[in-house]
Design an enzyme around this catalytic site. Sequence first.
Site, PDB file in Angstrom:
ATOM      1  CE  LYS A  68      -4.374  -4.056   1.463  1.00 27.76           C
ATOM      2  NZ  LYS A  68      -5.106  -2.954   2.102  1.00 27.76           N
ATOM      3  CG  ASP A  88      -2.016  -1.092   1.151  1.00 24.32           C
ATOM      4  OD1 ASP A  88      -1.990  -1.906   0.212  1.00 24.32           O
ATOM      5  OD2 ASP A  88      -2.861  -1.144   2.074  1.00 24.32           O
ATOM      6  CB  CYS A 105      -2.112  -3.220   5.223  1.00 25.19           C
ATOM      7  SG  CYS A 105      -2.315  -4.407   3.903  1.00 25.19           S
TER       8      CYS A 105
HETATM    9  C1  VGL Z   1      -4.999   0.450   5.694  1.00 23.98           C
HETATM   10  C2  VGL Z   1      -6.423   1.614   7.061  1.00 23.98           C
HETATM   11  C3  VGL Z   1      -7.397   1.602   6.095  1.00 23.98           C
HETATM   12  C4  VGL Z   1      -3.659  -0.172   5.469  1.00 23.98           C
HETATM   13  C5  VGL Z   1      -5.969   0.429   4.715  1.00 23.98           C
HETATM   14  O1  VGL Z   1      -3.354  -0.497   4.311  1.00 23.98           O
HETATM   15  O2  VGL Z   1      -2.901  -0.307   6.432  1.00 23.98           O
HETATM   16  N1  VGL Z   1      -5.237   1.039   6.863  1.00 23.98           N
HETATM   17  N2  VGL Z   1      -7.161   1.003   4.929  1.00 23.98           N
END
Ligand code: VGL
Length: 210
Positions: free
Chosen positions: A111, A13, A156
């Site tokens: 995702k 991410d 994540c």
């Molecule tokens: C994430 C919060 C919301 C992450 C993704 O990738 O850590 N955290 N969506």
Amino acid sequence: MQITPHDVLIVVDIQNDFCPGGALAVPEGDAVIPVIQRVAPLFHHVILTQDWHPDGHTSFASSYATRKPFEQVELSYGLQTLWPDHCVQGTPGAEFHPALRLPQAELILRKGFRPHVDSYSAFFENDHSTPTGLDGYLRERGFQRVFLAGLAYDYCVHYSAIDARRAGFEAIVLRDACRAIDPSSDARIHADFAQAGVVEITTAQLSRPA
Ligand code: VGL
Ligand code: ZN
């Protein structure tokens, strides 16, 4: 620690919304990019993950009349933290940070695209039963160890590393290549990792493949 052809680096991410100036900025989130750029060439295989939500996603506070970001709500699958709108499909915030240049990546795993389920883990969505397909992919490719780097350490990266262990892979988190949404969570995450058998190292401990 020596890297082998059965190892894969999962870069989690590294998207504009998780970097400074983004909708859900992780403190120093972009600081991991040069670290990842430096170590990625040591790996034979690289995978990227991308948080990829539809508009009006169930994890967005804006989807509820009376909720604010960082509050929790009870959903069918349990407690869900609410976030500012982030990583909306097709928006600049959902794009990979422009300094991340890993054209050798073999898979981009998206995702969080189901409107009613969030997904922190790259393996299972937050209902803990809907698979993303990553387990089967890694198994079929013959990978045995996953190395994890990216954002966010406390979400994540955390859930992906634990689920990697559950799925039977060795899991190694590259600590200096991660940053947390809440840096005060570090000790708790560290303890979770120790209990699950997730190993934490720094990138200085990586050595070139044989
Ligand atoms: C994430 C919060 C919301 C992450 C993704 O990738 O850590 N955290 N969506
Ligand atoms: Zn998200």
